[in-house]
Design a protein around this motif. Sequence first.
Motif, PDB file in Angstrom:
ATOM      1  N   THR A 313     -12.286  -1.753  20.232  1.00 40.56           N
ATOM      2  CA  THR A 313     -12.659  -2.460  19.003  1.00 40.56           C
ATOM      3  C   THR A 313     -12.131  -1.785  17.754  1.00 40.56           C
ATOM      4  O   THR A 313     -11.837  -0.606  17.770  1.00 40.56           O
ATOM      5  CB  THR A 313     -14.157  -2.710  18.783  1.00 40.56           C
ATOM      6  N   LEU A 314     -12.071  -2.600  16.746  1.00 42.01           N
ATOM      7  CA  LEU A 314     -11.564  -2.137  15.448  1.00 42.01           C
ATOM      8  C   LEU A 314     -12.738  -1.740  14.564  1.00 42.01           C
ATOM      9  O   LEU A 314     -13.827  -2.270  14.713  1.00 42.01           O
ATOM     10  CB  LEU A 314     -10.779  -3.268  14.793  1.00 42.01           C
ATOM     11  N   GLU A 315     -12.498  -0.817  13.666  1.00 42.61           N
ATOM     12  CA  GLU A 315     -13.587  -0.297  12.833  1.00 42.61           C
ATOM     13  C   GLU A 315     -14.095  -1.345  11.839  1.00 42.61           C
ATOM     14  O   GLU A 315     -13.354  -1.870  11.031  1.00 42.61           O
ATOM     15  CB  GLU A 315     -13.114   0.924  12.051  1.00 42.61           C
ATOM     16  N   THR A 316     -15.375  -1.661  11.958  1.00 39.06           N
ATOM     17  CA  THR A 316     -16.080  -2.496  10.998  1.00 39.06           C
ATOM     18  C   THR A 316     -17.555  -2.208  11.178  1.00 39.06           C
ATOM     19  O   THR A 316     -17.975  -1.742  12.247  1.00 39.06           O
ATOM     20  CB  THR A 316     -15.762  -3.998  11.198  1.00 39.06           C
ATOM     21  N   SER A 317     -18.382  -2.449  10.191  1.00 41.67           N
ATOM     22  CA  SER A 317     -19.787  -2.040  10.291  1.00 41.67           C
ATOM     23  C   SER A 317     -20.615  -3.026  11.096  1.00 41.67           C
ATOM     24  O   SER A 317     -21.652  -2.683  11.644  1.00 41.67           O
ATOM     25  CB  SER A 317     -20.397  -1.879   8.898  1.00 41.67           C
ATOM     26  N   GLY A 318     -20.169  -4.291  11.177  1.00 42.99           N
ATOM     27  CA  GLY A 318     -20.929  -5.289  11.917  1.00 42.99           C
ATOM     28  C   GLY A 318     -20.315  -6.662  11.766  1.00 42.99           C
ATOM     29  O   GLY A 318     -19.255  -6.825  11.158  1.00 42.99           O
ATOM     30  N   TYR A 319     -21.003  -7.650  12.322  1.00 40.07           N
ATOM     31  CA  TYR A 319     -20.513  -9.024  12.240  1.00 40.07           C
ATOM     32  C   TYR A 319     -21.688  -9.971  12.422  1.00 40.07           C
ATOM     33  O   TYR A 319     -22.785  -9.571  12.852  1.00 40.07           O
ATOM     34  CB  TYR A 319     -19.438  -9.285  13.295  1.00 40.07           C
ATOM     35  N   TYR A 320     -21.472 -11.236  12.078  1.00 37.17           N
ATOM     36  CA  TYR A 320     -22.494 -12.255  12.283  1.00 37.17           C
ATOM     37  C   TYR A 320     -22.251 -12.972  13.615  1.00 37.17           C
ATOM     38  O   TYR A 320     -21.108 -13.261  13.977  1.00 37.17           O
ATOM     39  CB  TYR A 320     -22.459 -13.303  11.168  1.00 37.17           C
ATOM     40  N   TYR A 321     -23.344 -13.241  14.329  1.00 37.06           N
ATOM     41  CA  TYR A 321     -23.285 -14.089  15.512  1.00 37.06           C
ATOM     42  C   TYR A 321     -24.599 -14.857  15.585  1.00 37.06           C
ATOM     43  O   TYR A 321     -25.668 -14.253  15.479  1.00 37.06           O
ATOM     44  CB  TYR A 321     -23.074 -13.274  16.793  1.00 37.06           C
ATOM     45  N   MET A 322     -24.500 -16.168  15.710  1.00 31.45           N
ATOM     46  CA  MET A 322     -25.666 -17.052  15.631  1.00 31.45           C
ATOM     47  C   MET A 322     -26.405 -16.813  14.308  1.00 31.45           C
ATOM     48  O   MET A 322     -27.629 -16.771  14.252  1.00 31.45           O
ATOM     49  CB  MET A 322     -26.602 -16.830  16.828  1.00 31.45           C
ATOM     50  N   ASP A 323     -25.619 -16.600  13.260  1.00 36.10           N
ATOM     51  CA  ASP A 323     -26.113 -16.388  11.885  1.00 36.10           C
ATOM     52  C   ASP A 323     -26.986 -15.146  11.734  1.00 36.10           C
ATOM     53  O   ASP A 323     -27.745 -15.026  10.772  1.00 36.10           O
ATOM     54  CB  ASP A 323     -26.874 -17.621  11.391  1.00 36.10           C
ATOM     55  N   SER A 324     -26.862 -14.217  12.672  1.00 40.76           N
ATOM     56  CA  SER A 324     -27.624 -12.965  12.591  1.00 40.76           C
ATOM     57  C   SER A 324     -26.652 -11.794  12.565  1.00 40.76           C
ATOM     58  O   SER A 324     -25.665 -11.786  13.306  1.00 40.76           O
ATOM     59  CB  SER A 324     -28.563 -12.847  13.799  1.00 40.76           C
ATOM     60  N   TRP A 325     -26.922 -10.823  11.698  1.00 39.46           N
ATOM     61  CA  TRP A 325     -26.041  -9.663  11.567  1.00 39.46           C
ATOM     62  C   TRP A 325     -26.209  -8.728  12.762  1.00 39.46           C
ATOM     63  O   TRP A 325     -27.325  -8.415  13.167  1.00 39.46           O
ATOM     64  CB  TRP A 325     -26.362  -8.908  10.284  1.00 39.46           C
ATOM     65  N   ARG A 326     -25.083  -8.292  13.317  1.00 40.09           N
ATOM     66  CA  ARG A 326     -25.102  -7.391  14.472  1.00 40.09           C
ATOM     67  C   ARG A 326     -24.290  -6.143  14.139  1.00 40.09           C
ATOM     68  O   ARG A 326     -23.061  -6.194  14.086  1.00 40.09           O
ATOM     69  CB  ARG A 326     -24.523  -8.088  15.703  1.00 40.09           C
ATOM     70  N   PRO A 327     -24.945  -5.012  13.922  1.00 41.01           N
ATOM     71  CA  PRO A 327     -24.226  -3.766  13.627  1.00 41.01           C
ATOM     72  C   PRO A 327     -23.379  -3.335  14.824  1.00 41.01           C
ATOM     73  O   PRO A 327     -23.706  -3.635  15.980  1.00 41.01           O
ATOM     74  CB  PRO A 327     -25.351  -2.759  13.355  1.00 41.01           C
ATOM     75  N   LEU A 328     -22.306  -2.611  14.517  1.00 45.30           N
ATOM     76  CA  LEU A 328     -21.389  -2.175  15.580  1.00 45.30           C
ATOM     77  C   LEU A 328     -21.406  -0.665  15.791  1.00 45.30           C
ATOM     78  O   LEU A 328     -20.542  -0.134  16.482  1.00 45.30           O
ATOM     79  CB  LEU A 328     -19.965  -2.632  15.250  1.00 45.30           C
ATOM     80  N   ASP A 329     -22.372   0.026  15.186  1.00 39.94           N
ATOM     81  CA  ASP A 329     -22.419   1.483  15.326  1.00 39.94           C
ATOM     82  C   ASP A 329     -23.371   1.929  16.428  1.00 39.94           C
ATOM     83  O   ASP A 329     -23.749   3.097  16.502  1.00 39.94           O
ATOM     84  CB  ASP A 329     -22.828   2.115  13.996  1.00 39.94           C
ATOM     85  N   GLY A 330     -23.775   0.977  17.283  1.00 40.67           N
ATOM     86  CA  GLY A 330     -24.705   1.308  18.359  1.00 40.67           C
ATOM     87  C   GLY A 330     -26.152   1.132  17.968  1.00 40.67           C
ATOM     88  O   GLY A 330     -27.051   1.218  18.814  1.00 40.67           O
ATOM     89  N   PHE A 331     -26.402   0.864  16.685  1.00 44.30           N
ATOM     90  CA  PHE A 331     -27.762   0.663  16.199  1.00 44.30           C
ATOM     91  C   PHE A 331     -28.155  -0.802  16.417  1.00 44.30           C
ATOM     92  O   PHE A 331     -27.361  -1.713  16.197  1.00 44.30           O
ATOM     93  CB  PHE A 331     -27.849   1.010  14.712  1.00 44.30           C
ATOM     94  N   THR A 332     -29.392  -1.022  16.840  1.00 42.37           N
ATOM     95  CA  THR A 332     -29.880  -2.379  17.080  1.00 42.37           C
ATOM     96  C   THR A 332     -30.706  -2.852  15.893  1.00 42.37           C
ATOM     97  O   THR A 332     -31.695  -2.219  15.523  1.00 42.37           O
ATOM     98  CB  THR A 332     -30.757  -2.433  18.352  1.00 42.37           C
ATOM     99  N   MET A 333     -30.280  -3.959  15.283  1.00 40.29           N
ATOM    100  CA  MET A 333     -31.048  -4.530  14.187  1.00 40.29           C
ATOM    101  C   MET A 333     -32.085  -5.501  14.743  1.00 40.29           C
ATOM    102  O   MET A 333     -31.743  -6.447  15.442  1.00 40.29           O
ATOM    103  CB  MET A 333     -30.130  -5.262  13.195  1.00 40.29           C
ATOM    104  N   ARG A 334     -33.334  -5.260  14.395  1.00 46.67           N
ATOM    105  CA  ARG A 334     -34.421  -6.134  14.847  1.00 46.67           C
ATOM    106  C   ARG A 334     -34.557  -7.332  13.909  1.00 46.67           C
ATOM    107  O   ARG A 334     -34.130  -7.293  12.763  1.00 46.67           O
ATOM    108  CB  ARG A 334     -35.737  -5.347  14.879  1.00 46.67           C
ATOM    109  N   GLN A 335     -35.155  -8.394  14.414  1.00 45.64           N
ATOM    110  CA  GLN A 335     -35.431  -9.581  13.608  1.00 45.64           C
ATOM    111  C   GLN A 335     -36.902  -9.573  13.202  1.00 45.64           C
ATOM    112  O   GLN A 335     -37.788  -9.610  14.066  1.00 45.64           O
ATOM    113  CB  GLN A 335     -35.110 -10.847  14.407  1.00 45.64           C
ATOM    114  N   PHE A 336     -37.156  -9.498  11.910  1.00 47.69           N
ATOM    115  CA  PHE A 336     -38.526  -9.518  11.395  1.00 47.69           C
ATOM    116  C   PHE A 336     -38.792 -10.913  10.833  1.00 47.69           C
ATOM    117  O   PHE A 336     -38.734 -11.136   9.622  1.00 47.69           O
ATOM    118  CB  PHE A 336     -38.710  -8.429  10.335  1.00 47.69           C
ATOM    119  N   ASN A 337     -39.067 -11.845  11.730  1.00 47.02           N
ATOM    120  CA  ASN A 337     -39.224 -13.244  11.322  1.00 47.02           C
ATOM    121  C   ASN A 337     -40.650 -13.573  10.882  1.00 47.02           C
ATOM    122  O   ASN A 337     -40.874 -14.587  10.220  1.00 47.02           O
ATOM    123  CB  ASN A 337     -38.816 -14.173  12.469  1.00 47.02           C
TER     124      ASN A 337
END
Length: 558
Positions: A313-337
């Motif tokens: 993969t190429l260096e970037t901090s994250g991306y959107y998938y299903m309109d939710s941000w997904r970090p690429l540094d191994g950290f998991t972003m939780r959804q606080f809905n």
Amino acid sequence: MCHNLSKYTPIFLFLTLSGIIFLLRNIHTVENWNCQAISSFYQLQSRIHSSLSVSPFYHNHTYCTHVGQKPSPEDELEERYLLELISWPSPPPHSGPTTLRQTSDPVHSLFAILPTKEGREWHVGDQLEALIQMHDFQGRPKRYGGDFLLARLHSPELGAAVVGQVVDHKNGFYSALFPLLWVGSAQVEVMLVHSSEAVAVLRRLREERADRVFFKSVFRLGLLSETTVCNLCLPTNHQPLCNYTDLHTGEPWYCYKPKVLSCDTRINHAKGGYLKNLITNKEALLFKSGVNLKVYIHASGPDKINVLPQKGTLETSGYYYMDSWRPLDGFTMRQFNKPSAAVQCLKNKVINMYGDSTVRQWFEYLIGFVPELKEFNLYNPKKVGPLMAVDSTHNILLKYRCHGPPIRFSTVMSSELRYVSNELDGLSGGPNVVVVLSIWSHFSTFPVDIYIRRLRHIRQALVRLIDRAPGTLIVIRSANLQALDQEVSLYNSDWYSQQLDQVLRTMFKGLNVLVVDAWQMTLAHHLPHALHPPPPIVKQMIDMLLSYICPERKKSQK
């Protein structure tokens, strides 16, 4: 003789008293004349500069960058490195004046998706490259770089998007590089924000016209009041100055001295306004919405690809998938809905937010999202603060305070002007304390070394805080993109923000701080750019903040 004079004593007293009353009743008008006269001087100076295209009466770089404490040799070395890091290619000198026809035109420019070694087949983990060629308004290829371009790869059907890295080859060609992170369709989007010629104008304004946003303060003693112009740096050849340099940090701030009152009678700080007519009519053509300001560049062929499963993969901090941000540094972003999830996360926490209105927006979002957080009325202006909200049941304290000058807010009382580094030195810190910082937007009109100095003081204070309370969580919100027209570009262009953002990330790299990447979150998203991003993007930022405060617990391995 004395007897004759005594007859006129009541008349003399009456005239003296009348004069004093007239002065007191009209001092507000006089002070406005004084403030307007200074403002008019600036406006006249700008008009002369604009119409004749000559140097202004003074250049800010001759006095603005030399205020404050002298940096140490180590600080000077770091500053030189940072300035080289954000150095930007300049258009070559022309034998004659440059016309609009010779500048970058997004309509005549184009990009093409380059094939891979395997042909036109891409897999997840591959890098996609689009080659961009810039042309001028006459359709001729540009032979030099320096254009400010943005690129993103997105899929509306999948709610997916990622930011591309733009590489300037300095010959009219640019590469946009994208990591391929999802299976399915992906469409390339390239935008010209500013031509290289427009960037040259912005750079000149930043270095020479730090006064294009000016400030003011009211001085008051009893019924007597005066208003004067203030700024981080002021020319000393106009009138005497009041020096409000912070004794602890050495951060400079000055106001013109009132005609009558003393410097210690200052009661507030406020944005004075924006100077107009800063550029020539010819330069104004470089900042036309729909022509050469934030305009998309079209592809010469297909602008879409289909991504197949797996491969690097190429260096970037994250991306959107299903309109939710997904970090690429191994950290998991939780959804606080649900508000209840946010309450459980913030329970027994003190959250201290410092900075501009972009972090105040986070404060406003949280008190709107979490009903239990009740704002405590401190009788301060809503857009200025300081602000505070409390949830006594769950022992949550949320606070916001704006950073010290320069700050373009409406009136701030002098007693509430605090530098972030001083505030950090007043914190005890600890595992239940969170510090959130967002400091960038109000520095866009000043030379970059002034921003470097401010961040250096904040960094030193953070190091002291981490040393005495290692468990303190520190989160930094990066800069973000915003809507631009000609006027906004001259004060708050995305190019200014991108330069400051690069400095901020570099200066805090290696320190125990976490970053919410507002730049990539706003660039990758399909919603329009805005200084205060729309709620769907703010939600992603808050989810990231709360995930830092309450990280997902890893399941124990058997």
